[in-house]
Every structure is written in C-alpha cells, then in structure tokens.
Design a protein around this motif. Structure first.
Motif, PDB file in Angstrom:
ATOM      1  N   ASP A  86       0.834  -1.211   0.000  1.00  0.00           N
ATOM      2  CA  ASP A  86       0.000   0.000   0.000  1.00  0.00           C
ATOM      3  C   ASP A  86       0.865   1.255   0.000  1.00  0.00           C
ATOM      4  O   ASP A  86       1.982   1.263   0.529  1.00  0.00           O
ATOM      5  CB  ASP A  86      -0.913   0.023   1.221  1.00  0.00           C
ATOM      6  CG  ASP A  86      -2.076  -0.947   1.073  1.00  0.00           C
ATOM      7  OD1 ASP A  86      -2.213  -1.527  -0.017  1.00  0.00           O
ATOM      8  OD2 ASP A  86      -2.823  -1.118   2.057  1.00  0.00           O
ATOM      9  N   LYS A  87       0.334   2.317  -0.554  1.00  0.00           N
ATOM     10  CA  LYS A  87       1.015   3.606  -0.567  1.00  0.00           C
ATOM     11  C   LYS A  87       0.572   4.425   0.652  1.00  0.00           C
ATOM     12  O   LYS A  87      -0.613   4.460   0.978  1.00  0.00           O
ATOM     13  CB  LYS A  87       0.669   4.383  -1.844  1.00  0.00           C
ATOM     14  CG  LYS A  87       1.127   3.721  -3.122  1.00  0.00           C
ATOM     15  CD  LYS A  87       2.635   3.840  -3.304  1.00  0.00           C
ATOM     16  CE  LYS A  87       3.068   3.315  -4.669  1.00  0.00           C
ATOM     17  NZ  LYS A  87       4.529   3.399  -4.842  1.00  0.00           N
ATOM     18  N   PRO A  88       1.485   5.103   1.335  1.00  0.00           N
ATOM     19  CA  PRO A  88       1.076   5.970   2.449  1.00  0.00           C
ATOM     20  C   PRO A  88       0.344   7.197   1.937  1.00  0.00           C
ATOM     21  O   PRO A  88       0.520   7.610   0.783  1.00  0.00           O
ATOM     22  CB  PRO A  88       2.410   6.342   3.116  1.00  0.00           C
ATOM     23  CG  PRO A  88       3.425   6.199   2.043  1.00  0.00           C
ATOM     24  CD  PRO A  88       2.953   5.100   1.146  1.00  0.00           C
ATOM     25  N   GLU A  89      -0.461   7.783   2.802  1.00  0.00           N
ATOM     26  CA  GLU A  89      -1.187   8.989   2.406  1.00  0.00           C
ATOM     27  C   GLU A  89      -0.227  10.170   2.310  1.00  0.00           C
ATOM     28  O   GLU A  89       0.817  10.202   2.946  1.00  0.00           O
ATOM     29  CB  GLU A  89      -2.292   9.299   3.426  1.00  0.00           C
ATOM     30  CG  GLU A  89      -1.784   9.629   4.824  1.00  0.00           C
ATOM     31  CD  GLU A  89      -2.915   9.882   5.801  1.00  0.00           C
ATOM     32  OE1 GLU A  89      -2.759  10.778   6.647  1.00  0.00           O
ATOM     33  OE2 GLU A  89      -3.948   9.186   5.711  1.00  0.00           O
ATOM     34  N   ARG A  90      -0.619  11.150   1.498  1.00  0.00           N
ATOM     35  CA  ARG A  90       0.203  12.340   1.308  1.00  0.00           C
ATOM     36  C   ARG A  90      -0.415  13.527   2.053  1.00  0.00           C
ATOM     37  O   ARG A  90      -1.618  13.564   2.294  1.00  0.00           O
ATOM     38  CB  ARG A  90       0.351  12.674  -0.181  1.00  0.00           C
ATOM     39  CG  ARG A  90       1.081  11.588  -0.964  1.00  0.00           C
ATOM     40  CD  ARG A  90       1.397  12.074  -2.372  1.00  0.00           C
ATOM     41  NE  ARG A  90       2.305  13.217  -2.374  1.00  0.00           N
ATOM     42  CZ  ARG A  90       3.632  13.122  -2.315  1.00  0.00           C
ATOM     43  NH1 ARG A  90       4.213  11.919  -2.242  1.00  0.00           N
ATOM     44  NH2 ARG A  90       4.390  14.196  -2.337  1.00  0.00           N
ATOM     45  N   LYS A  91       0.433  14.489   2.370  1.00  0.00           N
ATOM     46  CA  LYS A  91      -0.009  15.658   3.128  1.00  0.00           C
ATOM     47  C   LYS A  91      -0.295  16.828   2.198  1.00  0.00           C
ATOM     48  O   LYS A  91       0.345  16.970   1.149  1.00  0.00           O
ATOM     49  CB  LYS A  91       1.080  16.056   4.146  1.00  0.00           C
ATOM     50  CG  LYS A  91       1.355  15.008   5.193  1.00  0.00           C
ATOM     51  CD  LYS A  91       2.487  15.415   6.129  1.00  0.00           C
ATOM     52  CE  LYS A  91       3.832  15.316   5.462  1.00  0.00           C
ATOM     53  NZ  LYS A  91       4.949  15.485   6.414  1.00  0.00           N
ATOM     54  N   LEU A  92      -1.262  17.647   2.593  1.00  0.00           N
ATOM     55  CA  LEU A  92      -1.507  18.893   1.872  1.00  0.00           C
ATOM     56  C   LEU A  92      -0.442  19.932   2.204  1.00  0.00           C
ATOM     57  O   LEU A  92      -0.187  20.843   1.425  1.00  0.00           O
ATOM     58  CB  LEU A  92      -2.882  19.463   2.240  1.00  0.00           C
ATOM     59  CG  LEU A  92      -4.111  18.724   1.726  1.00  0.00           C
ATOM     60  CD1 LEU A  92      -5.370  19.362   2.297  1.00  0.00           C
ATOM     61  CD2 LEU A  92      -4.159  18.742   0.203  1.00  0.00           C
ATOM     62  N   TRP A  93       0.167  19.793   3.341  1.00  0.00           N
ATOM     63  CA  TRP A  93       1.058  20.816   3.902  1.00  0.00           C
ATOM     64  C   TRP A  93       2.333  20.947   3.073  1.00  0.00           C
ATOM     65  O   TRP A  93       2.756  20.030   2.379  1.00  0.00           O
ATOM     66  CB  TRP A  93       1.387  20.429   5.336  1.00  0.00           C
ATOM     67  CG  TRP A  93       1.974  21.520   6.163  1.00  0.00           C
ATOM     68  CD1 TRP A  93       1.290  22.463   6.863  1.00  0.00           C
ATOM     69  CD2 TRP A  93       3.365  21.756   6.375  1.00  0.00           C
ATOM     70  NE1 TRP A  93       2.177  23.293   7.514  1.00  0.00           N
ATOM     71  CE2 TRP A  93       3.453  22.879   7.235  1.00  0.00           C
ATOM     72  CE3 TRP A  93       4.536  21.160   5.940  1.00  0.00           C
ATOM     73  CZ2 TRP A  93       4.668  23.395   7.661  1.00  0.00           C
ATOM     74  CZ3 TRP A  93       5.750  21.674   6.347  1.00  0.00           C
ATOM     75  CH2 TRP A  93       5.805  22.779   7.204  1.00  0.00           C
ATOM     76  N   GLY A  94       2.951  22.087   3.163  1.00  0.00           N
ATOM     77  CA  GLY A  94       4.224  22.328   2.494  1.00  0.00           C
ATOM     78  C   GLY A  94       4.704  23.729   2.811  1.00  0.00           C
ATOM     79  O   GLY A  94       4.208  24.376   3.738  1.00  0.00           O
ATOM     80  N   CYS A  95       5.671  24.218   2.056  1.00  0.00           N
ATOM     81  CA  CYS A  95       6.166  25.588   2.269  1.00  0.00           C
ATOM     82  C   CYS A  95       6.197  26.329   0.944  1.00  0.00           C
ATOM     83  O   CYS A  95       6.360  25.734  -0.129  1.00  0.00           O
ATOM     84  CB  CYS A  95       7.526  25.590   2.943  1.00  0.00           C
ATOM     85  SG  CYS A  95       8.913  25.197   1.865  1.00  0.00           S
ATOM     86  N   TYR A  96       6.057  27.637   1.032  1.00  0.00           N
ATOM     87  CA  TYR A  96       6.014  28.513  -0.138  1.00  0.00           C
ATOM     88  C   TYR A  96       7.034  29.618   0.056  1.00  0.00           C
ATOM     89  O   TYR A  96       7.055  30.282   1.099  1.00  0.00           O
ATOM     90  CB  TYR A  96       4.614  29.096  -0.291  1.00  0.00           C
ATOM     91  CG  TYR A  96       4.438  30.058  -1.444  1.00  0.00           C
ATOM     92  CD1 TYR A  96       4.545  29.619  -2.763  1.00  0.00           C
ATOM     93  CD2 TYR A  96       4.131  31.392  -1.217  1.00  0.00           C
ATOM     94  CE1 TYR A  96       4.358  30.498  -3.829  1.00  0.00           C
ATOM     95  CE2 TYR A  96       3.940  32.288  -2.273  1.00  0.00           C
ATOM     96  CZ  TYR A  96       4.047  31.831  -3.571  1.00  0.00           C
ATOM     97  OH  TYR A  96       3.867  32.698  -4.626  1.00  0.00           O
ATOM     98  N   GLN A 147       7.314  -0.849  -2.864  1.00  0.00           N
ATOM     99  CA  GLN A 147       6.081  -0.293  -3.414  1.00  0.00           C
ATOM    100  C   GLN A 147       5.441   0.717  -2.462  1.00  0.00           C
ATOM    101  O   GLN A 147       4.749   1.637  -2.907  1.00  0.00           O
ATOM    102  CB  GLN A 147       5.090  -1.424  -3.711  1.00  0.00           C
ATOM    103  CG  GLN A 147       5.500  -2.311  -4.866  1.00  0.00           C
ATOM    104  CD  GLN A 147       4.552  -3.474  -5.068  1.00  0.00           C
ATOM    105  OE1 GLN A 147       3.537  -3.593  -4.372  1.00  0.00           O
ATOM    106  NE2 GLN A 147       4.869  -4.344  -6.020  1.00  0.00           N
ATOM    107  N   SER A 148       5.683   0.552  -1.161  1.00  0.00           N
ATOM    108  CA  SER A 148       5.132   1.498  -0.174  1.00  0.00           C
ATOM    109  C   SER A 148       5.956   2.770  -0.074  1.00  0.00           C
ATOM    110  O   SER A 148       5.563   3.683   0.660  1.00  0.00           O
ATOM    111  CB  SER A 148       5.037   0.832   1.209  1.00  0.00           C
ATOM    112  OG  SER A 148       4.118  -0.235   1.191  1.00  0.00           O
ATOM    113  N   GLY A 149       7.073   2.829  -0.768  1.00  0.00           N
ATOM    114  CA  GLY A 149       7.800   4.078  -0.854  1.00  0.00           C
ATOM    115  C   GLY A 149       9.100   4.110  -0.072  1.00  0.00           C
ATOM    116  O   GLY A 149       9.361   3.299   0.820  1.00  0.00           O
ATOM    117  N   PHE A 150       9.928   5.082  -0.428  1.00  0.00           N
ATOM    118  CA  PHE A 150      11.255   5.225   0.159  1.00  0.00           C
ATOM    119  C   PHE A 150      11.171   5.439   1.672  1.00  0.00           C
ATOM    120  O   PHE A 150      11.895   4.790   2.446  1.00  0.00           O
ATOM    121  CB  PHE A 150      11.982   6.382  -0.521  1.00  0.00           C
ATOM    122  CG  PHE A 150      13.244   6.804   0.173  1.00  0.00           C
ATOM    123  CD1 PHE A 150      14.393   6.026   0.096  1.00  0.00           C
ATOM    124  CD2 PHE A 150      13.294   7.982   0.921  1.00  0.00           C
ATOM    125  CE1 PHE A 150      15.567   6.418   0.730  1.00  0.00           C
ATOM    126  CE2 PHE A 150      14.455   8.374   1.558  1.00  0.00           C
ATOM    127  CZ  PHE A 150      15.599   7.591   1.466  1.00  0.00           C
TER     128      PHE A 150
END
Length: 928
Positions: A219-229, A284-287
C-alpha cells in the motif's frame, strides 16, 4: 385607509437599516477586529521585550504574583523560543556565481567520470514546465539539488486563467481561517498575504509517516496537503521593520516535517550504503516507509532545500520547518506542556537508529544559542526514545549545508559526515567560553594561591571551564555581541576575569571563603514496645528518618487560557476544594501546642491556625514550616468560603483528589472512619487518606506483617503472645484445613482486631489471604519495633515489582460511558475550544493503553459535560448523554478496590518445611 406609499417608505427604511447593520458587521470583522488584534500583538511583543532579562545561562521573566503585583521568575532556558531565530536561521546566504562545471560536480555526489557525462548547462536551461527558470537555478544550481528530486518536489505557482493566484489554494486551506459570510477569506487575511501573488515556488511536505503503521503490504502511504512557499517578494515582519519572512506555511495549521520524494536510483544508493535490502512490497510502499521499517540512518536539517540537497548526496534527510519544530512544548490552546517530539518525527525515533543533526553555521551569539537549545531539546528526546544522536558542525563561512556542498563538493561533504560528533561531545565543545582581555582581579586571595592562579590566567592553559558560583550576567548588545560579567561578593563587577582553565576550588576562592556542604542532623526516635505512645502526632517526627517521595509526578502546572466558562468552573471548584479540606481536618485533625489544628495525609497537610485554613504539600511543611501553601482560605460560621490564595500551583490530579471528596460530601455521604479496612480507606480517600496508609499497604505487599506475627509466635513457641497493648494469636480449624493469625490491640474502649490472616491447605500447598487490615501509622511503627527487638529477619524485597506510588495513581480502563462519548468526539463531532484544553495528555495515555486514573476520568467526565453544554448553546442540541457521575464513580471504585487487593494483598502461596512449632506453620517459612 391603506397607503401603499407608506408601505414602500417603511420597506425602504428596513432595507437601509439591514444594509447599515451588514456594513457595520463587515467593518467590525474585517477592519476593527484585525486592528485590535495587531495592536494587542504589538503590545504583547513590547511587553515581552521589557519583561525578560538574561542572567548568565538563565532567563528570568516578569510574572504576576498572588498579591496583584509582579515578580521575576526563572524560566527553563530549554523551553525558550525566540522570534529572532525565525529570521536568522531561515535567511538565505547570497550564492556567488558558479561555473557549470563546478556546480555539476555538486549535484549528484557521484564519481568524476559519471559527472563528466552530464552538463549543468543543459539541466539549467531545460527545466520542466512546472518550474520557472529562476526557481530551477535556485534549487538545482544554487542548492545542489538533484534535478529529479527538484522535479518531483518543487513547483512554481502562478496566476490562473480565472485571475486567481495558485498560492491561495496551496496555502489557505485551513477551516480555522477567518472568512466572511460568503465563504471568502477575510479582508485582513487577503491584505496580509497579498504578497504571495507576486509568484514563488512551492515544495510539498511529502508522505504522512503517521500512516506507516497501518499500511498493508504494497500500500502507498497517504500524502499531506502541507508544504512551504517561498514568495518572490517576501513580506516584512510587522514587529521588526527591515526583516522579512522568507518562507510561508499554510496558516492556522500544525507544522509538519519534509519527507521529500526520492527517485529510485538515489533510494537504491541509500539502501546499499546502509546495508538494507527492502522487499518488493516495502519498495512499493515508498522510500520513507523503507527508511522507517529498516531503521535507515537519518539526517535532520532545517528546511526543504537543505533536505533535498542532502538527499541528492545519498543520505536520507528529514527537513524541519524551523529549528524548534522537532518538538512541541505547548498544546493546541497554547498552554505550556512537558516537551515531547513532534508526532511525525517521533515515528523515526526508534531504538538504535542513527540520527544526525545538521543545522546552519552561525556567528551571532543569540542565534547560536537558539540553535544549541533546539538541538539539545530535540536530540535529548530522540535519545530518550533509544536513538543514537550525532551532530555535524559546519566549519563556515558557508551558512547552510547546501551552500557547503555547492562550494566544496560531494567528497568534502562525505568527510564532514564522517567527522560528526556525538551529542555529548558537541555540547561539551559548545560550553567553552572564549576569553576576552582580562582585567585586574580586585579581590584579595590567599598568598599561596595567587601565583598559581595568575600563571593560569596569563598562560591560558587549556582545560574545562566551570562558571564561578558568584552572580553572572550575560548582556546581548544590539550589534550581536555579548558581554559576560561576574559580580563578586563585595559588589565588584569584572568582565570574565576567570579563564576556562581554573579549577572549581580556585574559582570559588575568587569569591572569598570556600563554601562547605551544609550539615544535616538526623534525629531518630525509638518507640518503646512496652509503653507505646498514644498520640498519633508523636510518630510524625519519624518521617524525618527517611526521605519522603512525593506521590504525584513533578511537572509544570499548565496555565489554561482564562475563558469565562473556565473562570467560573475554577472558582466553583476552588470553593469545593476548600470545603473538602475543612471537613477532612474536622474529621481527622489533631490539635497542636501552638493552638493550630493539623491533619496529615499521605500527600498533603491541612492546617487551621487562627481562623485561616491552608493546604500544603509535605515538603513545604518540612522545608519552611507552612510558609508556602498551595491554597489559603477562610470559612465563616454559615459555611461561606473566602479564598485568600487560589490553588494556581496545584496540579490537576491534586485538584481531583479534593473534588472527589467534595462529591462524596455533596451527595450526603460521610467521610469514612479510620477503623475501617485500610484498603477501603485508601480506595475512598486516595492520597488524602491518613499519613502512613500507603506504607501499610506496601508492608502487606512485601509480607512484613505476616513475618512479624508468625516470627513472634515462633520465637515464643506458643499460639498466643502479648506484647504491650498488642496480642498475637493463632487459631486452627482442622476440619477446614485453615489457620488464622490474629493481631489484637487494647485501647481505652476495649480490644480490637487489627489484622487477620487466613492460611489454607490446598492440593497445591498453603496459601495466605488477608481478611482484615485496620492498622494505622503508629501500629506499623510499633510492629517494626517488635520485629527489631526480637531479631525477626525482614522478608527480602522483590525487585522490579514496585506498584504506583499511591493508590490514586492506579490506572483503570476507561469507563464504557466515557469511552463512547470520547470516541464520538474524537472521531466525528469534534471538541469545542474550551472543552479541548489539556486533552493532549488524555489522548497520549488512551492511545498507549486505554487507561486513566479515577481522578483523570472525573476530569474527563466534566470536560465532556461542558462539551454538551457548549453544543446546546452553539447548535441548539447535543447527542451527548452521560449518567450521573456518582454511578460512574461507584463502578470505578469497585474496579480499583479489586486492583488494590490484587496488588497489595493478593492470595499468596507459602513455601514451608516439615518442622512444626505451632499450628502446622514453620518458623522458616518464606513469603511467596
């Protein structure tokens, strides 16, 4: 007669009034309120700048005292977080021009032959469509970020066709942002963030590590909306003109950490370097899932660009949005709490994992100090979780690790990583204080020591530095420099007269006569078994024979925001606490020679002197003789309470102790008498039970009382022995296969049974069960004296079997009624701000084992009750239905009584031999 013109006129007036009201409301919400908030923030900033002083390594804050004035109070330096650091540590160092060949060498971290096959000119001139050329140059060329990592994580934001900038969508997604009735952002927010429309680059924070534990294979983990600009034109700080906020994060959201996407070839290099081989489903679940699962070493740095730069060199790197973002020292409402790791960073705090800090190189003393404070705090929490922490020390002048890689290359970076210091060594090196020009010592020293100290001052021999014991000042000047002053006892102030190579003794001698440790006399009082004392107060002096361990965990008292509901609730609770304390004193107190009335419980002392009542912790009585009460109050003959000192320093768990007694009294029940079973007395009153109750339970848990009674009969070779006011007797029921051991005590009323043991013959052997305990602290002391005089060996204490320090600390499964309401509020409905204050500790404990103490469950009950009232006010209805608390308390006390019995007086198996001195019980039996 009906006049249509009149009706139209009235309608016009009504519409005009509605328009005015709406306009005034909009002006209030979008104009006046932001202005007032800005003024308040500015006033708060000005106050904080003037209400703080640095004295040596310590910080003092001006805080209100209990008399309506102000006082200086020492602050924990490791909890300080300074505004200056946000500008200092996030500021970018200008990057000098570099040739394509030079920069190409920094990008990949690979061999020179591989680097020759690539040209930076091609990379820089051909950015992907979603990244502007200047942003591509800033990241790939200016920060040595691998092109594929830049491609995956960075994007330039622009104006859309609908004439709305993309940055608004990326940043303004929180539902806590102020909005108008139409759903648009408020005028204040639009004005504050207008600069983001000038363009800039955005970096995603990546995957959410909190989802790792629940992933199914592949399974793939969920991703976050958060980040920086990073806007092209940053906004100026309102409180610090001339300084700019260069990075924006989504407002009204919790800070997160950067776990950037990594291409497969770089991920494979990291796996090979660390010697791990994740399975296909893990890959497959990511780095970052593989990093977490396989304990891959991690480097912690500051910011997305630096994390991307380190990842490009083949090292797993986590980016923090600020140097203080690795841990939290405040809860959701802004109340100070014991520091704990950021939940996402805590996922990687696994035993034996190597975690290396790599923050910026700085020269400004205040910024250096902030970096050290944040590193020590975060690293200390990581080490407490079992991780092994190192620190990379940048040599300068390159400010960030990305600047270092660009200017020095991949090989120098690898060498820097290899030179990382352990946390202890790094901290030790940072503690050294560099010399300034010494001034003459204006203090007379012993002649035989002058030459030795002078020689060290002149020659500047190396050695560890220890601050002098005299008062120290650290002054931070506006130009960024610091001055360290030392005030001697005669009032003379010098600038660093002591070099770092002086010994502790020589440093102390600079201030005058060396100090010697204070001597403490221990007074022990032997109680005569033949003539036992009558007053229970006479035994209290024995408390000095061994140090008292306070039963409650020592921690800072959280100060909640003083909302109107909380003020009302706390004021009512304070009166209940006062009445409960008064009743405890009335039932169990003893008069002293100074006409005071005192009751000592297991954790507190309650005192009445000349009409004023006070509540103290035990250590206050011993250290200052009632000089620092937790609470003071008076009660008039009509029962009206006047609070003289609010219990602001009383922990929540301590408040619940008194409030449960108040609940007991408010329902018309009386306090238990002292002749009931000690286990029930402890269950009813907890740490408010008479002093010594916990010791009695512990003595039964260790088998001390049974050993004394059995040993006394064995020594006398009799079934009955009288010693002073005590009588020990053995009865035997042959048919039932039982033996009873009794302890009786003679007082003015008559003889009372204080202890009864029941020994049963079973196919598995002989078992022991405690049927009656009504001992007090005096009885326990006398029984120990009997054991000592008869040379009865005490049973060996069993290691690693310590119960809670007090029965009040016994955790119990959350009551089903509370559990239903809790999960509903946590999973769907959501808490109101007033009810949610201080719930973070509950969440942590319930996630750990689903248990809370009775006091904590009482507090949670009334939080949920307050939530139901808030819902009725805000929504007109509530789905929360709770039974009366007394029914929940009754269930919890039954459960806790079972826990007390199983903990302190369980049914035990006794090992015996075939010798018989009385009633088939061996004098050499051991308590199992």
């Amino acid at each position: 007669m009906f006049d249509e013109r009149s009706l139209n006129l009235v309608s016009s007036y009504v519409k005009t009034e509605e328009t005015l009201v709406n306009n005034l409301e909009e002006i209030l919400l979008e104009g006046i309120v932001p202005l007032v908030n800005a003024i308040a923030e500015r006033l708060q900033y000005e106050w904080e700048q003037r209400a703080k002083i640095e004295l040596g390594q310590e910080t003092y804050l001006m805080t209100p005292d209990e008399f309506g004035g102000w006082k200086w109070e020492k602050a924990d330096s490791l909890n300080e977080e300074y505004d200056d650091v946000w500008n200092d540590v996030w500021a970018d160092t200008p990057v000098p021009p570099r040739t394509p060949a030079t920069t190409q060498k920094m990008l990949i971290g690979s061999s020179e032959s591989e680097q020759e096959e690539q040209t930076l000119t091609t990379v820089v001139s051909s950015p992907p469509a979603h990244i502007d050329v200047e942003h591509w140059q800033e990241t790939v060329e200016g920060s040595a970020i691998h092109p594929e990592i830049a491609h995956r994580n960075f994007t330039s934001l622009h104006q859309t066709r609908e004439w709305e900038h993309e940055a608004w969508e990326y940043l303004m997604y929180s539902n806590k942002l102020p909005r108008t009735n139409t759903g648009r952002l408020s005028l204040g927010i639009m004005s504050k963030y207008a600069h983001i429309e000038s363009g800039g680059w955005w970096c995603d924070a990546g995957v959410n590590p909190l989802s790792f534990a629940d992933l199914q294979p592949g399974d793939k983990p969920e991703r976050k909306l958060w980040g920086c600009y990073k806007p092209n034109n940053p906004r100026e700080k309102a409180d610090k003109p001339g300084k700019f906020i260069k990075y924006e994060h989504p407002p009204k959201t919790d800070l997160s950490i950067f776990l950037l996407d990594v291409p497969d070839d770089i991920a494979e290099r990291i796996y090979e370097k660390t010697g791990v081989d994740p399975s296909e489903s893990d890959r497959q679940s990511g780095f970052w899932y593989c990093v977490w699962k396989h304990n891959v070493p991690v480097t912690i740095t500051e910011g997305a660009k630096k994390a991307a730069s380190i990842l490009s060199q083949g090292e797993a790197a986590i980016g923090l949005p600020g140097i203080y973002a690795g841990y939290r020292s405040r809860d959701e409402q802004g109340n100070q709490i014991p520091p704990k790791l950021h939940p996402e960073l805590a996922v990687f705090a696994t035993p034996a994992r190597e975690m290396t800090f790599c923050f910026d190189y700085e020269t400004r003393p205040k910024t250096v100090r902030n970096i050290e404070i944040s590193t020590l705090r975060t690293a200390g929490l990581l080490e407490a979780a079992g991780a092994k922490v190192n620190v990379i020390r940048l040599p300068g002048p390159d400010k960030g690790i990305d600047d270092f890689i660009v200017n020095n290359g991949a090989e120098e970076f690898e060498a820097l990583v290899d030179q990382a210091e352990s946390l202890e060594e790094w901290h030790k090196q940072n503690q050294k204080i560099w010399d300034v020009k010494p001034k003459p010592i204006k203090k007379k020293l012993n002649p035989d020591k002058i030459d030795n100290i002078t020689n060290k001052l002149v020659n500047n021999a190396p050695g560890d530095f220890t601050d002098p014991e005299n008062f120290r000042f650290t002054i931070f000047l506006k130009d960024g420099t610091t001055k360290k002053l030392y005030e001697q006892k005669n009032g003379t102030v010098e600038t660093n007269v002591v070099r770092e190579n002086l010994t502790d003794e020589e440093i102390l001698n600079l201030g005058g006569k060396p100090r010697t440790p204070s001597q403490t006399e221990t007074i022990s009082e032997i109680i005569s078994v033949e003539s036992p004392p009558v007053s229970p107060e006479s035994n209290s002096s024995q408390a000095n024979q061994e140090p008292i361990q306070y039963w409650a965990n020592q921690r800072d008292v959280p100060i909640f925001k003083p909302t109107i509901p909380r003020k009302f609730v706390e004021a009512t609770e304070n009166k209940y606490i006062a009445l409960a304390a008064k009743q405890l004193l009335s039932n169990y107190g003893v008069q002293h020679d100074d006409s005071s009335f005192v009751y000592r419980s297991d954790a507190f002392t309650i005192r009445e002197f000349r009409g004023t009542y006070s509540i103290h912790r035990h250590e206050d009585e011993q250290a200052s003789y009632f000089a620092n009460p937790l609470m003071q109050f008076q009660v008039n003959p009509q029962g009206k309470v006047k609070i003289l000192k609010n219990p602001d320093q009383m922990l929540s768990v301590e408040r619940q102790e008194f409030l449960m007694v108040a609940d007991y009294l408010n329902h018309g029940q009386e306090l238990p008498t002292l002749d009931i079973d000690t286990r029930e007395l402890s269950n009813s009153l907890g740490s408010l039970a008479p002093q010594g109750t916990q010791k009695i339970l512990e003595s039964f848990r260790q088998g001390e009382i049974l050993k004394v009674m059995h040993g006394t009969l064995s020594k006398a070779k009799s079934d009955e022995v009288e010693i002073g006011d005590y009588r020990i007797q053995s009865d035997r029921d042959t048919k039932a296969g039982k033996v009873f051991l009794h302890l009786f005590k003679q007082d003015k009323i008559g003889e009372k049974e204080k202890v009864r043991f029941e020994l049963n013959h079973t196919p598995q052997g002989i078992t022991n069960q405690v049927r009656i305990i009504t001992l007090d602290d005096l009885d326990l002391a006398n029984l120990k004296q009997i054991s000592k005089k008869l040379n009865i060996e005490a049973p060996s204490r069993k290691p690693n079997s310590s119960p809670p320090a007090n029965t009040r600390d016994i955790p119990l499964p959350l009551h089903s009624e509370l559990a239903n309401a809790w999960h509903k509020l946590e999973d769907s409905v959501g808490w109101t701000s007033a009810s949610n204050q201080g719930n973070s500790d509950f969440r942590e404990k319930l996630q750990q084992d689903g248990k809370l103490t009775i006091g904590e469950q009482r507090e949670l009950y009334f939080k949920i009750f307050l939530q139901s009232k808030d819902e009725q006010l805000l929504r007109g209805k509530t789905e929360i239905i709770l039974p009366p608390f007394e029914s929940i308390l009754s269930d919890l006390k039954k459960t806790r009584r079972e826990s007390i019995d199983s903990t302190y007086t369980p049914v035990k198996k006794l090992s015996i031999d075939n010798q018989t001195k009385y009633t088939n019980v061996s004098p050499d039996m051991e308590i199992g």
